[in-house]
Write an enzyme that holds these catalytic residues in place. Structure first.
Site, PDB file in Angstrom:
ATOM      1  N   SER A  86       0.829  -1.193   0.000  1.00 53.11           N
ATOM      2  CA  SER A  86       0.000   0.000   0.000  1.00 53.11           C
ATOM      3  C   SER A  86       0.873   1.255   0.000  1.00 53.11           C
ATOM      4  CB  SER A  86      -0.963  -0.039   1.192  1.00 53.11           C
ATOM      5  OG  SER A  86      -1.890   1.012   1.125  1.00 53.11           O
ATOM      6  N   HIS A 190      -8.312   1.252  -0.733  1.00 59.44           N
ATOM      7  CA  HIS A 190      -8.250   0.300  -1.852  1.00 59.44           C
ATOM      8  C   HIS A 190      -9.626  -0.206  -2.263  1.00 59.44           C
ATOM      9  CE1 HIS A 190      -3.993   0.628  -1.300  1.00 59.44           C
ATOM     10  NE2 HIS A 190      -4.116   0.227  -0.045  1.00 59.44           N
TER      11      HIS A 190
END
Length: 304
Positions: A86, A190
């Site tokens: 991430s 996400h």
């Protein structure tokens, strides 16, 4: 072959930066970064409580700064590949020579603020599912309206969605899932909930002049190595609203012949996954400067 990796949001803990600031030049470097992005990184990394550093706009720059600081303390490193989970992908982009420190910190500051704004629109969050089979878990999550936002491998999937959807998951776990653990993040990252942040990052990325990776850069999107700096940045932007496929990153590590993996500060999460998914690979997490000597020994043994 050595892989150098950087953790994502949720890895931060109160005071974790404190021992790193005692290293020569570290406090000055962090102070300069803080001035550049308008955020007191030293304060948040040493004095702030868990709630303060849970704030997305704080956590993301803090994690990138810690990763860069701890990697610099290692000295010369020649990994065969780099990757980040991430927001850790921005840290990894610096390791690969795609972005410089200053550009990376400006970008992650923009990312953190944009994602915090997007998260404020709807009450959302993320929870880790321990155990279960992805073939069963993923359809179950989708039935509940949740997104499998992080497919981490080693039996771990992170679900993301509204707080109501996550509460429903607690009551209706997929078959084989032992436990559902709420993560220390402030939104459904996400997922489609982050679409407004993608637009903001696209505008910021338009002004960047990234270099092509000098080291194999493995992407969260599909676990593939990315050859150009432009593609790295494009994926950094799109990644905000799309799932992290860390399981595929680890598959690529296997294909590349990884023999050792070092996770920069605040290490622990990705080395834990690697120990379960990459048997035989030596792992080391940089938690404090006390880990540096062991890391340097590992680097000497396994660098490309």
């Amino acid at each position: 072959m050595l892989v150098l990796v950087a953790p994502g949001q949720g890895a931060q803990t109160p005071g974790f930066l404190t021992p790193w600031l005692d290293l020569p030049g570290a406090a000055d470097r962090v102070a300069a970064w803080s001035d550049a992005i308008g955020l007191d990184l030293a304060h948040y990394g040493t004095q702030a409580d868990a709630d303060a550093i849970r704030d997305t706009a704080v956590a993301q720059p803090l994690l990138v700064a810690a990763g860069l600081l701890s990697a610099a303390a290692l000295g010369e490193v020649a990994p065969g590949a780099v990757a980040g989970h991430s927001v850790g992908e921005i840290t990894a982009a610096v390791f690969a020579g795609v972005l410089d420190d200053a550009t990376a910190l400006q970008l992650v500051r923009t990312r953190g603020l944009a994602m915090a704004e997007a998260a404020a629109i709807t009450q959302t969050g993320m929870s880790a599912l321990l155990g279960g089979d992805p073939a069963t878990t993923v359809p179950h999550l989708e039935k509940l309206g949740l997104t499998p936002a992080n497919v981490n491998g080693a039996g771990q999937i992170v679900a993301a969605g509204t707080l109501a959807q996550l509460a429903a998951l607690e009551e209706d776990k997929p078959e084989g899932v032992r436990k559902v653990v709420a993560l220390k993040v402030a939104g459904a990252f996400h997922t489609l909930h982050m679409a407004p942040a993608v637009e903001t990052l696209q505008k910021a990325a338009a002004d960047l002049t990234p270099a092509d990776p000098r080291i194999t850069y493995v992407s969260n999107k599909d676990g593939r190595a990315v050859a150009t700096g432009g593609e790295v940045v494009s994926r950094l932007v799109g990644q905000v609203a799309n799932p992290v496929r860390w399981d595929l990153c680890m598959e690529t590590f296997k294909e590349l012949g990884v023999s050792a993996l070092i996770e920069v500060c605040p290490g622990g999460t990705l080395t834990g996954l690697a120990r379960r998914a990459l048997p035989g690979v030596k792992t080391l997490a940089l938690k404090t400067p006390d880990d540096l000597d062991a890391a340097r020994e590992l680097i000497a043994e396994h660098s490309a």
